[in-house]
Design a protein around this motif. Structure first.
Motif, PDB file in Angstrom:
ATOM      1  N   LYS A 129       4.714   6.079   3.412  1.00 37.28           N
ATOM      2  CA  LYS A 129       4.334   5.283   3.731  1.00 37.28           C
ATOM      3  C   LYS A 129       4.218   4.355   5.703  1.00 37.28           C
ATOM      4  N   SER A 149      -1.552   3.957 -10.601  1.00 32.99           N
ATOM      5  CA  SER A 149      -1.309   3.159 -11.151  1.00 32.99           C
ATOM      6  C   SER A 149      -0.119   2.141  -9.626  1.00 32.99           C
ATOM      7  N   SER A 150       0.474   1.978  -9.797  1.00 29.40           N
ATOM      8  CA  SER A 150       1.248   1.671  -9.903  1.00 29.40           C
ATOM      9  C   SER A 150       3.072   1.901  -8.235  1.00 29.40           C
ATOM     10  N   ARG A 151       2.133   2.695  -7.384  1.00 34.59           N
ATOM     11  CA  ARG A 151       2.230   3.227  -6.129  1.00 34.59           C
ATOM     12  C   ARG A 151       2.412   1.666  -5.260  1.00 34.59           C
ATOM     13  N   LYS A 152       1.334   1.263  -5.709  1.00 29.35           N
ATOM     14  CA  LYS A 152       1.833  -0.172  -4.692  1.00 29.35           C
ATOM     15  C   LYS A 152       2.577  -1.138  -4.792  1.00 29.35           C
TER      16      LYS A 152
END
Length: 499
Positions: free
Chosen positions: A26, A332-335
Motif C-alpha cells: 500500500k 475481502s479483508s485486505r482493507k
C-alpha cells in the motif's frame, strides 16, 4: 512458557507478517524500510509494554544492562537464527546495515549522555522521541538518498558493457539498443530489494541461449537473437503488479525467412525470491509450503487424529485471534490491514508479558540469579517477537528485511520504548525527572559497540551472504557476550572505568 512462545509464533506468522506485506504494498516501500520501521515497531511492543509497567506500576529503575542485553540479543542471536533457518543462502546489501547502524550509534550516544546524571528530564525524552521521528522521515527519502550515495561512490566505475564487445565485436551487430546491456539491476520499488526478474539477468539468459545455439553469432540465429533481446528488454519494463498476474504470457514473433516461433515468458512468482539479482531456487516441497503460508487461517476440523489433537491444544490461542483479527490474506479483508496490524501488536505484547512472567518463575525455581536472568531469560523473552518475525521473513527470502528489523527494533527501543513512558510520567508529575541507573554504563556500552563491530566484520567475512557460517559466528559472539557480562555482574571482572 513454551505455550506462550507458540502463541507468539502463531500471531506473528498468521496475522502480523501478512499485515506487513499489505502495508509494504500500500505504501510502496522497499522491504528493508518496512522491516526497519513497521516490523521493528511491532516486534518491540513487549519492550514498550514492559517499560510502561516499570515506570507506572512497578516503579523500578531502568538499568542500562537490561537495554544492552536485549539489544545484543536482537543483533546477534536473531541474525544467527535467521541465517541458520533460512531456506537458502541470502545475499545482503551494505546500505540497509550501514543506514540502521549509523542511526543506532547516534541514538545510543544520546542515551548515554542523558544517563550520566542518573535522571531523565522531560526535554531529554522529547529529544529521543524526535530522533525516531528523524529516522522515520529519513526512511521516506531512503530511495533518493541511497541512489545519491551509490552514485557518488560509483561515479568512476564503468556503467555499461556492450554486447558487441562480449561477442567478439561482430560486424553484423544490430542497433544501439541491441548492443547495450545496463549493468545496474532494476530495483523492485527502490531501496535494496532487487526485483524478481531484473533486466540484466533476463537479457543475459537470452544472450546465453543464443550463444549456445550459435556460438560464433554468424548463422541464421543472429536475427533471432536481436528480436529475442528486444522482447526481453520490453518485458522487463512491465510494472511489478502486472508481472505478478500468474499465468505465462505468450507472444508470437514473426521471424524473417523462418517459421513463426512462439516464445513463452513466465512472470516471476513469490516462490523464487531474488536477493540482489540472484535467483533463489526452491524445491517443490518449499513451493508447496509457501503456498500453504498464503492460505487464510481456517478453523475447519482436520481429518487425521494427530492434527485433531494439535487442533484442540491450540484452539484456545487460535480462536481469540481468529475472532478479533481480520485475516488480510482474504481479498475481502485486505482493507482492514490497520486493524490486523495494531491488533496483532496488542496480542504480541500480551503473550510476551505472560511468557516473560513464566520465564521469571522458572528462573526463580531453578535458582538463577537476578543479574543472569536479566541478561538471558528476560532480555531474550521480550525480544522473542523480533526473533519469530525475522526468521519468518528470512525464510521467505528477505534477508535485508530481517537484518533491518533486528537493528531497527533496537532503535525503536531507545527512541520510543524508553522515552515515551518517561515523557508521560514527567507530564503527569509536573515535569519531574525520572530516576534511572547508570551502574556499569561504560563497560556495557563498550561491549555493545564491540559486538556491533564484530557483526559488521562477520557479515563482510561471509561476503555479505547470510549462510550457516554467519549463523554460527553470531551464536559464538553471543556466547562470548554472555560470559563477559556474567563475569562483570558477578564482579569476577572489574570494569576499569566507572561513571
Amino acid at each position: 512458557m513454551i505455550y506462550m512462545f507458540i502463541a507468539l509464533a502463531i500471531v506473528c506468522d498468521e496475522f502480523f507478517v501478512p499485515s506487513l506485506t499489505v502495508i509494504t504494498e500500500k505504501l510502496d516501500i522497499s522491504d528493508d524500510v518496512a522491516g526497519a520501521t513497521f516490523m521493528a515497531a511491532g516486534g518491540s511492543a513487549p519492550e514498550l509494554f514492559t517499560s510502561l509497567i516499570g515506570v507506572f506500576i512497578a516503579h523500578s529503575n531502568v538499568g542500562i544492562g537490561t537495554i544492552v542485553g536485549s539489544a545484543v540479543f536482537n543483533i546477534l542471536f536473531v541474525i544467527g537464527m535467521c541465517a541458520i533457518f533460512s531456506r537458502e543462502i541470502l545475499n545482503l546489501t551494505w546500505w540497509p546495515l550501514f543506514r540502521d547502524v549509523t542511526f543506532y550509534i547516534i541514538d545510543l550516544l544520546l542515551l548515554i549522555t542523558f544517563f550520566l546524571d542518573n535522571s531523565i528530564k522531560w526535554w531529554e525524552s522529547l529529544i529521543l522521541l524526535s530522533a525516531y521521528f528523524c529516522y522515520v522521515t529519513f526512511m521516506k527519502f531512503n530511495v533518493q538518498v541511497e541512489e545519491w550515495v551509490k552514485k557518488m561512490l560509483s561515479r568512476n566505475k564503468v556503467e555499461k558493457v556492450t554486447a558487441a564487445e562480449s561477442e567478439g565485436k561482430s560486424p553484423n551487430a544490430g542497433n544501439k539498443d541491441d548492443q547495450t546491456l545496463t549493468t545496474k539491476p532494476r530495483l523492485q520499488r527502490g531501496g535494496s530489494s532487487a526485483s524478481l526478474h531484473n533486466s540484466l539477468m533476463r537479457n543475459s539468459i537470452f544472450q546465453l541461449m543464443i550463444h549456445t545455439l550459435d556460438p560464433l553469432a554468424e548463422g541464421k540465429f543472429r536475427e533471432r537473437a536481436s528480436i529475442l533481446h528486444k522482447i526481453a528488454k520490453k518485458k522487463c519494463q512491465v510494472e511489478d503488479s502486472e508481472r505478478r498476474n500468474g499465468a505465462a504470457n505468450h507472444e508470437k514473433i514473426e521471424l524473417p525467412n523462418a517459421a513463426k516461433v512462439e516464445v513463452a515468458i513466465t512472470p516471476p512468482t513469490d516462490s523464487g525470491p531474488v536477493q540482489n539479482g540472484n535467483v533463489a531456487h526452491n524445491t517443490e516441497a518449499e513451493d508447496l509450503e509457501e503456498d500453504d503460508d498464503d492460505q487464510p487461517l481456517s478453523l475447519a476440523w482436520p481429518e487425521t487424529s494427530r492434527k485433531q489433537i494439535t487442533y484442540l491444544i491450540f484452539l484456545p490461542i487460535v480462536f481469540p485471534l481468529w475472532v478479533t483479527l481480520p485475516d488480510v490474506r482474504k481479498p475481502s479483508s485486505r482493507k482492514f490491514f490497520p486493524v490486523t496490524f495494531f491488533g496483532s501488536i496488542s496480542w504480541i505484547a500480551i503473550f510476551s508479558y505472560l511468557m516473560v512472567w513464566w520465564a521469571h518463575q522458572v528462573g526463580e525455581t531453578i535458582g538463577i540469579s537476578e543479574e543472569i536472568m536479566g541478561l538471558t531469560i528476560l532480555a531474550a523473552g521480550t525480544s522473542i517477537p523480533d526473533l519469530i518475525t525475522s526468521v519468518i521473513v528470512a525464510r521467505k527470502g528477505l534477508g535485508d528485511m530481517a537484518v533491518s528489523s533486528s537493528v531497527g527494533s533496537n532503535i525503536f527501543d531507545i527512541t520510543v520504548g524508553l522515552p515515551f513512558p518517561w515523557l508521560i510520567y514527567a507530564i503527569i508529575n509536573k515535569f519531574a525527572p525520572v530516576t534511572v541507573s547508570s551502574n556499569g554504563l561504560f563497560c556495557a556500552i563498550v561491549l555493545l559497540f564491540i559486538m556491533l563491530i564484530f557483526v559488521i566484520l562477520s557479515i563482510a567475512f561471509c561476503k555479505w551472504r547470510m549462510n550457516k557460517i554467519l549463523g554460527l559466528l553470531m551464536f559464538a559472539l553471543y556466547f562470548v557476550f554472555l560470559i563477559i557480562s556474567v563475569l562483570l555482574e558477578d564482579k569476577v571482572i572489574l570494569c576499569p572505568i566507572s561513571i
